[in-house]
Design a protein around this motif. Structure first.
Motif, short mmCIF file in Angstrom:
data_model
loop_
_atom_site.label_atom_id
_atom_site.label_comp_id
_atom_site.label_asym_id
_atom_site.label_seq_id
_atom_site.Cartn_x
_atom_site.Cartn_y
_atom_site.Cartn_z
N ILE A 79 30.75 -18.00 56.37
CA ILE A 79 29.29 -17.96 56.44
C ILE A 79 28.81 -19.30 56.97
O ILE A 79 29.07 -20.35 56.37
CB ILE A 79 28.68 -17.65 55.06
CG1 ILE A 79 29.10 -16.25 54.62
CG2 ILE A 79 27.17 -17.81 55.08
CD1 ILE A 79 28.70 -15.89 53.21
N ARG A 82 26.33 -22.70 55.19
CA ARG A 82 26.49 -22.66 53.74
C ARG A 82 26.30 -24.02 53.08
O ARG A 82 25.87 -24.09 51.93
CB ARG A 82 27.86 -22.09 53.38
CG ARG A 82 29.01 -22.93 53.85
CD ARG A 82 30.35 -22.27 53.60
NE ARG A 82 31.43 -23.03 54.20
CZ ARG A 82 31.88 -22.87 55.43
NH1 ARG A 82 31.35 -21.95 56.20
NH2 ARG A 82 32.85 -23.61 55.90
N GLU A 89 20.41 -18.69 47.80
CA GLU A 89 20.66 -18.37 49.20
C GLU A 89 22.14 -18.03 49.43
O GLU A 89 22.46 -17.12 50.20
CB GLU A 89 20.25 -19.53 50.10
CG GLU A 89 18.76 -19.80 50.09
CD GLU A 89 18.39 -21.09 50.81
OE1 GLU A 89 17.32 -21.11 51.43
OE2 GLU A 89 19.17 -22.07 50.75
N LYS A 92 22.77 -14.47 48.18
CA LYS A 92 22.26 -13.48 49.14
C LYS A 92 23.16 -13.38 50.38
O LYS A 92 23.48 -12.28 50.86
CB LYS A 92 20.84 -13.83 49.57
CG LYS A 92 19.80 -13.57 48.51
CD LYS A 92 18.42 -13.98 49.02
CE LYS A 92 17.39 -13.89 47.90
NZ LYS A 92 16.08 -14.38 48.32
N ALA A 93 23.58 -14.52 50.91
CA ALA A 93 24.42 -14.53 52.10
C ALA A 93 25.79 -13.90 51.83
O ALA A 93 26.30 -13.15 52.67
CB ALA A 93 24.60 -15.96 52.59
N ARG A 95 26.48 -11.63 49.50
CA ARG A 95 26.28 -10.18 49.35
C ARG A 95 26.07 -9.49 50.70
O ARG A 95 26.60 -8.42 50.95
CB ARG A 95 25.10 -9.92 48.42
CG ARG A 95 25.45 -10.20 46.98
CD ARG A 95 24.46 -9.57 46.02
NE ARG A 95 24.97 -9.74 44.67
CZ ARG A 95 24.31 -10.36 43.71
NH1 ARG A 95 23.10 -10.81 43.91
NH2 ARG A 95 24.85 -10.46 42.52
N LYS A 96 25.29 -10.14 51.58
CA LYS A 96 25.03 -9.56 52.89
C LYS A 96 26.32 -9.47 53.70
O LYS A 96 26.57 -8.45 54.36
CB LYS A 96 24.00 -10.41 53.63
CG LYS A 96 23.61 -9.87 54.98
CD LYS A 96 22.56 -10.74 55.63
CE LYS A 96 22.21 -10.20 57.01
NZ LYS A 96 21.21 -11.05 57.69
N LYS A 97 27.13 -10.51 53.66
CA LYS A 97 28.38 -10.54 54.42
C LYS A 97 29.39 -9.52 53.90
O LYS A 97 30.12 -8.91 54.68
CB LYS A 97 28.97 -11.95 54.37
CG LYS A 97 30.17 -12.17 55.25
CD LYS A 97 29.77 -12.35 56.68
CE LYS A 97 30.94 -12.83 57.49
NZ LYS A 97 30.57 -13.31 58.79
N ARG A 98 29.41 -9.32 52.58
CA ARG A 98 30.35 -8.36 51.98
C ARG A 98 29.97 -6.92 52.27
O ARG A 98 30.84 -6.05 52.28
CB ARG A 98 30.42 -8.57 50.48
CG ARG A 98 31.24 -9.79 50.08
CD ARG A 98 31.33 -9.90 48.59
NE ARG A 98 32.23 -10.96 48.19
CZ ARG A 98 32.36 -11.38 46.94
NH1 ARG A 98 31.65 -10.82 45.98
NH2 ARG A 98 33.20 -12.34 46.64
N ASP A 99 28.69 -6.65 52.48
CA ASP A 99 28.25 -5.25 52.71
C ASP A 99 28.51 -4.76 54.09
O ASP A 99 28.95 -5.19 55.00
CB ASP A 99 26.76 -5.11 52.44
CG ASP A 99 26.46 -5.21 50.95
OD1 ASP A 99 27.37 -5.01 50.15
OD2 ASP A 99 25.31 -5.50 50.61
#
Length: 99
Positions: A79, A82, A89, A92-93, A95-99
């Motif tokens: 990411i 970072r 933050e 959130k980052a 979680r977004k990357k894992r989805d």
């Protein structure tokens, strides 16, 4: 002392004896000597720095982990940005990357 070199052991004994000669209680002198030797080993890179290593307990949620642990997870996920992110933050980052 696990994984200490002979030099580390000599240094430990020297520091401990010095503190005992100055009147420091035996247990306290041992603690100071061990901490001093371990600090030098960490600074020389001969032992890991536990505060900046690992990603925490995988059974815990991201919010329960430390910022250092979140930074390590973010690094594993590659990411960008970072290092300047706050804890919320980072969560959130990740979680977004894992989805």
């Amino acid at each position: 002392m696990p994984s200490w070199s002979r030099k580390d052991e000599r240094q430990y004994e020297h520091i401990k004896e010095g503190y005992e000669e100055r009147g420091t209680p035996h247990d306290r002198a041992e603690e100071i000597a061990a901490r001093t030797v371990n600090k030098e080993r960490r600074e020389e890179g001969r032992t890991p720095n536990r505060t900046t290593e690992g990603t925490g307990n995988p059974r815990q949620g991201l919010e329960a982990r430390t910022v250092d642990e979140l930074h390590n997870i973010a690094a594993d996920l590659n990411i960008h940005g970072r290092s300047s992110m706050r804890k919320d933050e980072l969560v959130k980052a990740i979680r977004k990357k894992r989805d």
